[in-house]
Design an enzyme around this catalytic site. Structure first.
Site, PDB file in Angstrom:
ATOM      1  CE  LYS A   1      -4.542   2.105  -0.677  1.00  0.00           C
ATOM      2  NZ  LYS A   1      -3.940   0.804  -0.357  1.00  0.00           N
TER       3      LYS A   1
ATOM      4  CB  SER B   1      -4.672   1.739   3.689  1.00  0.00           C
ATOM      5  OG  SER B   1      -3.754   1.351   2.690  1.00  0.00           O
TER       6      SER B   1
ATOM      7  CB  SER C   1      -0.960   0.023   1.198  1.00  0.00           C
ATOM      8  OG  SER C   1      -2.098  -0.754   0.919  1.00  0.00           O
TER       9      SER C   1
END
Length: 538
Positions: free
Chosen positions: A87, A332, A84
């Site tokens: 991102k 997230s 993640s």
């Protein structure tokens, strides 16, 4: 073959070790473009000697946020699966290319002619990607249509999801995650069951009966007949074992709820993705129209574009992107990331596809002085293990972002260490408490099986802003989060002006405090973002 949605409990790990690290810094600023900061290398090397990282691939870079000068690096140029942390690329590009005030719109239109309360023709529900649409928003759209005096459409309800292509799942996403809410399908026309905005999912609440042997009750939010519940869950005596399992078949919206729940216990909750969110959304809107006395004569059709000249009957604008960043980055949210990639593709390249959006993001990285040819981004969220990025590139991005006009709004949306409010601390809200990083470190986490990362900003003891990136791959321990926390805490406590007074000593493989470590944690899967283990416990 059925795919099981598992409810994993995750307890975030605290390693308040920085206070016990002897930082043997000397006075004076580091010299040279890439000269290690005095004492910092020894401290970080000690932390990274943790035996749980033996055999793993690790990249760590620490830089001065103002100058970009590298203060510490270990395998900084090595490409690693970022999870993640991806991102960071997606969110900064979205702010630059779409703008902080960008809004999605969900619209109701009609094609035909009106005769009193009857509209001869089709009614269209058109989505542009808003992942924050709730059932109540569709209800308000339906109420607006009814308030205009329309009681019947002689044609069909047409769901226009043509803003994006028909690819619903990203490249190499794990098949066994398909029914999990954090792997929900991507459509420009969707609905969320909650204000975490988990688009494309339903929330199931399983409540025990009043006596052992009775069937449990299952409530679906939002209420709809698009998903079918096969309820096999039973009630057991108070104090009995509690284990509820939720399965959704591939290609199906039949959700099987099984297991046991004790009398008097609190409801068990499960978030589960649906198959084909466009149809799910159309079903919710059709129910809303019916509830407001508006009849659609010929049923529902999916995937047809609104014709030119159609009349707009109602519209719902989303919150601006700068506000969407909060649930997106704090929690997230994977669906938000992918929606933004496809929206960037549509707005910048004229095509609502992953390939167009990722191409636009790569172009943007070049404007920041980064080389997109040196990384591979296959999706917006980091669910794909085909993504590879170096920690050197992450710190370069973090330095460049500070000079952008939207930086403060983006920075505020990053999770904050030990900030207990869920929409402030996010995935870091129970980490690094009791250290100099608490309330100080802003960062983006990343987690997959054998992948962990933390990248962001922290202010050291001298008031100097640092950027850092730590990504590890292929470790076999259940978690290495507290090693990341030790790095973050050490950076926050670091002073180039003089050595910190140690309060003890720390072994690299185990902290001297009573804080839990990966070896102490309770059994359970720890390779997911903590906010993904609903209900979030981190």
């Amino acid at each position: 073959m059925p795919t099981t949605y598992r409810r994993f409990r995750h307890r975030a790990l605290l390693w308040a070790v920085a206070a016990s690290l002897a930082l043997t810094a000397t006075s004076g600023a580091p010299a040279g473009a890439d000269t290690p900061a005095p004492g910092l290398s020894q401290t970080l090397d000690q932390i990274l000697s943790d035996t749980r990282l033996n055999g793993a691939q690790v990249g760590v870079v620490v830089s001065d946020a103002e100058t970009g000068q590298t203060l510490y690096q270990r395998n900084g140029g090595g490409r690693l699966v970022p999870a993640s942390s991806t991102k960071l690329l997606t969110s900064t590009a979205a702010m630059a290319l779409l703008g902080p005030d960008y809004r999605f719109s969900t619209d109701v239109l009609a094609d035909g002619s009106r005769h009193g309360s009857v509209f001869q023709g089709d009614v269209y529900l058109r989505g542009t990607g808003d992942p924050t649409m709730l059932a109540e928003d569709y209800d308000r759209l339906a109420a607006t249509v009814a308030a205009a005096g329309i009681r019947r459409f002689t044609g069909r309800l047409v769901a226009d999801d043509t803003r994006f292509d028909s690819s619903r799942l990203g490249a190499s996403w794990a098949a066994d995650d398909e029914s999990a809410y954090y792997s929900s399908q991507i459509s420009p026309l969707t609905v969320a069951p909650d204000t975490d905005y988990d688009a494309g999912t339903v929330l199931l609440s399983v409540t025990p009966g009043s006596a052992p042997g009775e069937a449990a009750a299952v409530k679906v939010t939002p209420s709809n007949d698009y998903v079918r519940i096969d309820n096999r869950a039973t009630t057991v005596a108070a104090g009995g074992s509690r284990a509820i399992t939720v399965d959704r078949m591939h290609g199906s919206n039949t959700i099987v709820v099984s297991g046991k729940i004790p009398v008097g216990s609190t409801p068990a909750t499960s978030w589960t993705s649906v198959w084909e969110p466009t149809g799910y959304t159309a079903a919710v809107f059709a129910d809303a129209l019916a509830a407001h006395g508006v009849k659609v004569t010929r049923g529902t059709v999916l995937g047809k574009a609104v014709p030119q000249g159609a009349t707009t009957l109602a519209s719902h604008p989303s919150m601006p992107l700068k506000d969407l960043l909060t649930p997106f980055l704090k929690l997230s949210n994977n669906n938000h990331a992918e929606v933004l990639v496809k929206t960037i593709g549509y707005e910048v390249k004229g095509s609502g596809t992953w390939s167009a959006g990722l191409s636009a993001i790569a172009d943007h990285l070049r404007t920041l002085g980064l080389d997109p040819a040196a990384l591979r981004q296959m999706d917006g969220s980091g669910l794909s293990r085909m993504d590879v990025v170096s920690t050197e590139q992450f710190t370069g991005l973090l330095v460049a972002a500070r000079h952008q006009p939207w930086f403060q709004e983006w920075y505020d949306a990053l999770p904050i260490a030990c900030a207990s409010d869920r929409m402030t601390g996010g995935t870091l809200r129970s980490r690094m408490c009791g250290t100099a990083a608490a309330g100080n470190l802003h960062g983006k986490t990343g987690s997959l099986t054998g992948v962990s990362g933390l990248s962001g900003y922290v202010t050291d003891a001298d008031g100097r802003k640092l950027v850092f990136s730590f990504v590890s791959n292929n470790y076999v321990a259940s978690s290495v989060k507290n090693i990341e926390d030790a790095v973050g805490a050490a950076l926050a406590a670091y002073s180039v002006k003089g050595a910190q007074q140690p309060q003890g000593t720390a072994r690299s493989d185990r902290p001297t405090t009573d804080a839990p470590t990966a070896r102490d944690e309770q059994p359970g899967r720890t390779d997911l973002e903590c906010s993904w283990t609903k209900p979030a416990s981190c």
